[in-house]
Design a protein around this motif. Structure first.
Motif, PDB file in Angstrom:
ATOM      1  N   PRO A 127      64.018 -40.655  35.950  1.00  0.00           N
ATOM      2  CA  PRO A 127      65.287 -41.258  35.542  1.00  0.00           C
ATOM      3  C   PRO A 127      65.796 -42.256  36.564  1.00  0.00           C
ATOM      4  O   PRO A 127      65.692 -42.041  37.769  1.00  0.00           O
ATOM      5  N   ASP A 128      66.325 -43.371  36.071  1.00  0.00           N
ATOM      6  CA  ASP A 128      66.780 -44.425  36.945  1.00  0.00           C
ATOM      7  C   ASP A 128      68.141 -44.902  36.474  1.00  0.00           C
ATOM      8  O   ASP A 128      68.654 -44.444  35.460  1.00  0.00           O
ATOM      9  N   ASN A 159      66.656 -43.559  31.359  1.00  0.00           N
ATOM     10  CA  ASN A 159      66.194 -44.753  32.074  1.00  0.00           C
ATOM     11  C   ASN A 159      66.858 -45.994  31.483  1.00  0.00           C
ATOM     12  O   ASN A 159      66.356 -46.593  30.518  1.00  0.00           O
ATOM     13  N   ALA A 163      57.521 -42.289  34.736  1.00  0.00           N
ATOM     14  CA  ALA A 163      58.832 -42.706  35.229  1.00  0.00           C
ATOM     15  C   ALA A 163      59.746 -41.526  35.505  1.00  0.00           C
ATOM     16  O   ALA A 163      59.701 -40.504  34.830  1.00  0.00           O
TER      17      ALA A 163
END
Length: 217
Positions: free
Chosen positions: A211-212, A176, A209
């Motif tokens: 992965p970004d 991230n 979250a």
């Protein structure tokens, strides 16, 4: 104490896709200045009591609207600067970015912190100076209810933060990335024997979250 670690706003190097790790480095773009002003709006309710930045121009400029809004004097910290990447500095080609990503993988997924680019610093060097400054901030404000901002850089924040504080794994920090002007929010206990805890990473709950994408330098 509440600590807000901020990645600087968009720089001219970000815009031009250049690996700019030299000090003092490039200025913010017009978009970067807009992002810095937006950061003020996002942290307005936090009642910021101290503002720190690295030796690099883009972090000082990112911090300036915050300091002006809260009527604070900014403090420069020696060890918050971006990772020194040696032979990759000022390059903009695909190979250079692939090599930088490979180094990040070695440091943060394989624990090979002794590795460095030719002419650059090792992951151990980055971790030592970054955590040293974070410890310095904690020593100054940790026994208070202060809300503190420190503006630094993506690669060094992703290398050091998850090792200094709980709540985020190294894999999470690696996957991230931190967009320009994004914020890592950390709760720092008054008791120095207790570790800080990351409660928000670029506005998202670390436990939820996926992965970004973002950027490094």
């Amino acid at each position: 104490m509440k600590l807000y670690l901020v990645r600087h706003a968009e720089s001219e190097a970000n815009r031009d896709h250049v690996i700019a790790c030299g000090i003092p480095g490039p200025n913010l773009t017009d978009l970067g200045w807009e992002q810095a002003e937006t950061l003020v709006e996002r942290l307005q309710s936090a009642d910021i009591t101290a503002v720190y930045h690295s030796r690099m121009v883009r972090t000082k400029q990112t911090a300036t609207p915050l300091a002006r809004t809260f009527g604070l004097r900014m403090t420069e910290l020696e060890g918050l600067h971006e990772v020194q990447l040696g032979d990759l500095a000022e390059r903009s080609d695909v190979e250079a970015y692939d090599l930088m990503d490979a180094l990040a993988t070695d440091w943060n997924m394989r624990e090979k912190l002794d590795l460095a680019r030719p002419g650059g610093e090792s992951g151990a060097d980055v971790l030592r100076r970054m955590t040293g400054e974070l410890d310095r901030i904690r020593a100054e404000h940790g026994d208070s209810d202060d809300s503190v901002v420190a503006v630094a850089h993506g690669f060094c924040l992703r290398t050091a933060t998850q090792r200094w504080a709980d709540g985020v794994s190294m894999e999470f920090a690696f996957r991230n990335l931190l967009p320009n002007a994004s914020v890592i929010e950390i709760d720092v206990p008054r008791d120095p024997s207790q570790r800080p805890r990351i409660v928000s990473w670029a506005g998202i709950d670390p436990l939820e979250a996926e992965p970004d994408e973002g950027g490094i330098i």
